[in-house]
Design an enzyme around this catalytic site. Structure first.
Site, PDB file in Angstrom:
ATOM      1  N   ASP A  47      -9.419   5.046   9.529  1.00 41.63           N
ATOM      2  CA  ASP A  47      -9.162   4.981   8.150  1.00 41.63           C
ATOM      3  C   ASP A  47     -10.142   3.616   8.076  1.00 41.63           C
ATOM      4  OD1 ASP A  47      -8.283   5.046   5.765  1.00 41.63           O
ATOM      5  OD2 ASP A  47      -6.629   3.805   5.926  1.00 41.63           O
ATOM      6  N   GLY A  98       0.918  -1.215  -0.077  1.00 42.98           N
ATOM      7  CA  GLY A  98       0.004   0.034  -0.139  1.00 42.98           C
ATOM      8  C   GLY A  98       0.876   1.302   0.087  1.00 42.98           C
ATOM      9  N   GLY A  99       0.297   2.461   0.279  1.00 40.84           N
ATOM     10  CA  GLY A  99       1.061   3.626   0.197  1.00 40.84           C
ATOM     11  C   GLY A  99       2.104   3.715   1.326  1.00 40.84           C
ATOM     12  N   VAL A 151       3.111  -6.010   3.083  1.00 40.88           N
ATOM     13  CA  VAL A 151       2.812  -6.871   4.047  1.00 40.88           C
ATOM     14  C   VAL A 151       3.114  -8.404   3.363  1.00 40.88           C
ATOM     15  CG1 VAL A 151       0.896  -8.167   5.210  1.00 40.88           C
ATOM     16  CG2 VAL A 151       0.861  -5.667   4.778  1.00 40.88           C
TER      17      VAL A 151
END
Length: 1007
Positions: free
Chosen positions: A130, A18-19, A23
């Protein structure tokens, strides 16, 4: 990193990126279980290390079936932080939505589980920040897991204990305060505006998640971060059932309550929301029909711009700087739109055109809030619709959103840089709205005139022209235009409302009342609550201006209630402000203060900068009038701080003007003058005419204090011209009153009385008791000085009666009336009465140490004591008065205090000191043209010279005093002069002149 071992975790596969992080799947070599291990990307290690470790520490405290468990966290030998967590196998909710895999019942069940997870986190003082579909996973067994507390925030930070020195150091870095955290489609309004967040922000995001699950589309949309953010902050999404008819009303209510703009109107806890979700799920029952995913419309901006923004949307952090950059990118994208769009008259989409018609109709009906909502929908349906942007800007202007209005105008102009692509009427309209936005009212008038010429039968065109005239302070022309609009459409409620407002300004109360009544009837028939609220506000102001306070309060309270019921924030604030003014006019100062504080609080909550500053300025001016200068200054400076943060020259000028008022009242006239002149420059450059007028008043008062009487009179004459041009009777009366005060200070008493009479006539017609009290007080103070004691006492009695009312006292008036009575008693040589009243004036003015009343009361009391035998006490009081006057920036006050001290020193046989102070006073009086005081100062100086045996100087001073008296007789007229000579305190110095004055008067008569 695949194949490497970190601590005791062997990395076996990459799961995603992601940003902020990457993972991997790994195996715990100690326990033999599969886990997920998350690392920050190399580019974000330094920036987000603290937050990353805060996530680990926070989530490790949580233990809940719906939260992915954190097993471990630490750092690699080269300083790269990592988190080890439960490996959740399943499908993200975002993918379930994309393949339309949720029924209503299952959607509610999933959201319940997410709410349970958030509830557990909130109880531990942790908020997620989020919440979005990709952070919710449904496992193979159907269990819901909430992931990625990467943006968590502790509500109650605890001190570090066992985390270790290194962790403590890393956790010490907190999130920047100017950063918007979260994903745009699920941001709460407070996140979008970088406000304070708590658990209710997560519940807003959960409401957006629920909305998407049950309708198949996002609650908010837009082609840019800015558009999405604007919707989150200002737009309520339609009820879910309008998109999916299978949704019951109870589920509509739950969803929209979670999405309330104000945190206090949402669910306060996750538990509350779960109770309602469980109840509605029980009523849904089993069903097989799935909610269909509705594709989002394609975005039609320039590809490179969209790529940049889309990439940024994936990032969980959006700074304020980014929003500015995004706006510039959008502007460039709009500029780069293919020129073929401009080759012919623009044709909006059908949906945009329909919303545009709704918004335009609401605009013409004075429903500016409703107009804004409809025009926003038009812009969403077709962002390239320039006229929708222009109309939206117009609606925003009327609601006091100046900055947002300017942005819409910029967008409209970017979309049609070539006006030839528009029809003649549309091109003129766009020019007119641009002119209004830049305060170029003359250009707006010309554009609207041309529109009227093209379509003379259009009521809307005449109304628009009237509004331009009104903003240009051409009141009679504006009324004519509104009347033309009514003639062409007798049911045009907005035209009646605007005309009524102008009749009110002209103090034509009967006509204004009739016109407001007609507007009210029409708005009621239309069910236009916004229009009705405005009528109630205007009628309340009208009733207040004629001192019908209970009726005014009733109308304004109704306006407040109606505005609150229909979420009209600006009208609610205006009602509170006007209720405060009513209370102040009634003398209920504590109540007035409370109303104004409520207006400030609500304006701040709703993010309305201009009403916030206006409310702070109103409160500051009230506190200034009450002598509570420290509190007033705090509010002035808060207003200036808000203006500075918003980079608003107009709001800064408003704050400067309020602070200037305070400084003038504090007798810091020089500082006040500088502030007021700076504010005036801004008001003039922006063509804010009504503000220019009030600023000129402050400048006139400051110059008067400084002894610049010609400059003061000039400023007030300019203000009078503006007031007469605007037809504002109250301002005209105020100008006459302040011009009278300048004439009073110049000791041109007959002319001052004429001006006071002019202002009295208007105030009496308006039944303005507060200003009538000041008028009677000032007239009384002028009348006794020319020997008209009976008239003076009558005027002071009326002032005291108006100021000393059971419902509320005007304490400044009462203190000054007592001072004037003391000065009258002193002039009549009633020293006992003068002492009693001066002492009372000092007591009445306690706490107002920077005003003129305490200084004058001290030297009046000092003179009374000196003349009645207590010379040392009298001298001490006059010394105090002079020292206080030196600290004050008031020329006349110091001159008169010096003369009083000289008179007392003469009584004490201190001839040299008396001579020094008398000459100092005389020179100051001569420079200011104050001949009445100057001749008396010359007599004191001559008397001191005689004691000092300087007969030559004494005779010169007596002769000059005689000459000044002769000039006064010619200036004032024989009748006034003769009455003046009857004053007992004047008779003694007059006799001292003896044959010198008689000869001088005879000589002037023969000429």
């Amino acid at each position: 990193m695949i194949g490497q071992t970190v601590s005791h975790y062997q990395i076996v596969d990459k799961l995603g990126e992601g940003g902020m992080g990457v993972v991997y799947a790994a195996v715990d070599t100690h326990l033999g279980r599969r886990v997920a291990i998350k690392f920050l990307t190399a580019a974000t290690v330094q920036q987000y290390r603290a937050r990353f470790l805060r996530e680990a520490r926070a989530v490790s405290l949580l233990s809940h079936t719906n939260i992915a468990t954190v097993h471990d966290y630490g750092e690699t030998p080269d300083g790269q932080p990592f988190i080890v967590m439960e490996l959740v196998k399943g499908e993200p909710l975002s993918e379930l939505l994309d393949r339309s895999a949720l029924s209503l019942s299952r959607a509610v069940e999933v959201v319940e589980s997410v709410a349970a997870a958030l509830g557990e986190a909130h109880q531990q003082g942790i908020i997620h920040r989020d919440v979005k579909p990709s952070n919710v996973v449904v496992t193979e067994r159907g269990q819901v897991k909430v992931l990625d507390f990467g943006l968590v925030k502790h509500l109650n930070e605890e001190p570090e204990t066992e985390a270790g020195a290194n962790a403590a150091r890393q956790l010490g870095t907190q999130t920047r305060s100017d950063v918007v955290v979260g994903t745009p489609l699920y941001l709460s309004p407070e996140q979008a505006t970088s406000g304070a967040v708590d658990g209710r922000s997560d519940l807003f995001a959960l409401g957006a998640l629920l909305y998407e699950c049950i309708t198949g589309q996002s609650a908010f949309s837009g082609s840019s971060v800015m558009e999405i953010g604007a919707q989150v902050i200002h737009v309520n999404p339609p009820a879910p059932s309008t998109i999916n008819p299978r949704i019951p009303p109870q589920l509509d209510r739950i969803t929209l309550k979670a999405l309330a703009k104000k945190p206090e109107q949402r669910y306060q806890t996750a538990a509350e929301m779960i109770v309602d979700l469980q109840a509605v799920r029980a009523s849904l029952g089993p069903e097989d029909q799935r909610t269909t995913r509705i594709s989002r419309p394609a975005v039609t901006a320039h590809p490179s711009a969209l790529t940049t923004l889309a990439e940024t949307l994936r990032r969980p952090r959006l700074s304020l700087r980014f929003f500015v950059v995004a706006l510039l990118v959008l502007g460039l994208a709009a500029w780069a739109v293919p020129r073929r769009w401009l080759s012919s008259t623009y044709k909006p989409t059908t949906a945009a055109e329909q919303w545009y018609k709704v918004g335009t109709e609401a605009l013409r009906n004075g429903a500016y809030y409703q107009a804004g909502k409809a025009l926003e929908e038009a812009i969403k349906a077709d962002p390239g619709f320039a006229l929708a942007h222009a109309r939206f800007a117009e609606a925003l202007m009327e609601q006091d959103y100046a900055d947002r209005a300017n942005k819409e105008l910029i967008m409209a102009n970017q979309l049609v840089p070539d006006r030839s692509t528009l029809s003649r009427a549309d091109a003129l309209y766009l020019d007119a709205v641009n002119a209004l936005g830049t305060q170029d009212f003359a250009r707006a008038i010309e554009a609207y005139r041309q529109i009227v010429t093209q379509d003379p039968g259009s009521p809307q065109a005449h109304l628009d022209l009237g509004r331009a005239y009104e903003k240009n302070e051409q009141i009679d022309e504006a009324i004519k235009s509104y009347t033309e609009a009514i003639n062409r459409e007798p049911g045009y409620a907005t035209a009646y409302l605007r005309a009524g407002t102008l009749y009110q300004r002209k103090a034509d109360t009967p006509t204004a009342s009739q016109v407001f009544e007609k507007a009210d009837q029409l708005f009621q028939a239309m069910a236009n609550f916004e229009g009705r609220t405005e009528v109630l506000l205007r009628r309340g102001i009208l009733l207040r201006e004629v001192n019908r306070f209970p009726d005014a309060r009733s109308q304004l309270q109704q306006a407040y209630d109606l505005a609150e019921a229909h979420n009209s924030d600006l009208q609610k604030i205006n009602a509170l402000i006007e209720l405060g003014v009513v209370s102040y006019r009634e003398g209920l100062t504590a109540e007035a203060e409370q109303y104004q504080k409520r207006a400030i609080e609500f304006a701040q909550q709703t993010g309305l900068e201009t009403p916030t500053v206006r409310s702070l300025v109103n409160l500051a001016n009230t506190l200034t009038a009450l002598g509570r200068f420290d509190e007033s200054e705090k509010n002035c400076k808060l207003a200036l701080d808000i203006a500075s943060r918003n980079q608003s020259p107009f709001l800064e000028a408003l704050g400067l003007w309020s602070l200037a008022n305070l400084r003038v009242q504090q007798l810091k006239a020089g500082e006040g003058l500088q502030l007021a002149e700076k504010a005036l420059t801004t008001f003039r450059s922006g063509n804010y005419r009504s503000h220019v007028a009030v600023c000129l008043l402050t400048i006139g008062r400051a110059r008067r204090r400084k002894g610049d009487y010609p400059g003061a009179y000039q400023a007030l004459e300019q203000r009078l011209q503006l007031a007469e041009h605007a037809g504002n009777q109250r301002q005209i009366a105020s100008c006459h009153a302040d011009m009278a005060m300048v004439l009073f200070e110049q000791e041109r008493y007959p002319e001052a009385l004429q001006r006071y009479e002019q202002s009295y006539e208007t105030y009496n017609y308006l039944n303005d008791k507060l200003n009538l009290a000041y008028n009677f007080m000032n007239r009384g103070n002028t009348l006794w000085r020319v020997g008209r004691y009976a008239d003076a006492r009558s005027a002071l009695d009326q002032a005291q009666e108006l100021a000393n009312r059971p419902e509320g006292k005007y304490k400044p008036v009462l203190a000054e009336v007592e001072l004037i009575r003391a000065q009258i008693a002193l002039s009549e040589l009633d020293f006992g009465g003068a002492k009693r009243r001066a002492e009372r004036a000092l007591a009445e003015s306690a706490g107002r140490q920077y005003e003129g009343v305490p200084i004058q009361a001290k030297y009046t009391l000092g003179l009374a004591q000196a003349f009645s035998g207590s010379r040392s006490d009298g001298a001490r009081l006059c010394h105090d008065a002079v020292e206080l006057a030196k600290q004050a920036d008031d020329a006349a006050l110091l001159s008169r205090a010096l003369l009083a001290l000289a008179e007392v020193q003469l009584q004490e046989q201190g001839a040299q000191a008396a001579l020094t102070n008398a000459i100092a006073a005389q020179e100051r009086f001569a420079a200011a043209g104050q001949q009445e005081s100057e001749w008396r100062a010359l007599v004191v100086a001559a008397s001191a010279n005689r004691i000092l045996r300087d007969e030559t100087s004494a005779q010169q001073q007596f002769k000059k005093a005689s000459s000044l008296l002769a000039e006064l007789r010619q200036k004032w007229g024989q009748q006034t002069f003769d009455l003046y000579l009857t004053r007992r305190d004047i008779q003694l110095p007059h006799q001292q002149l003896g044959g010198t004055i008689a000869a001088e008067i005879r000589s002037s008569t023969t000429h």
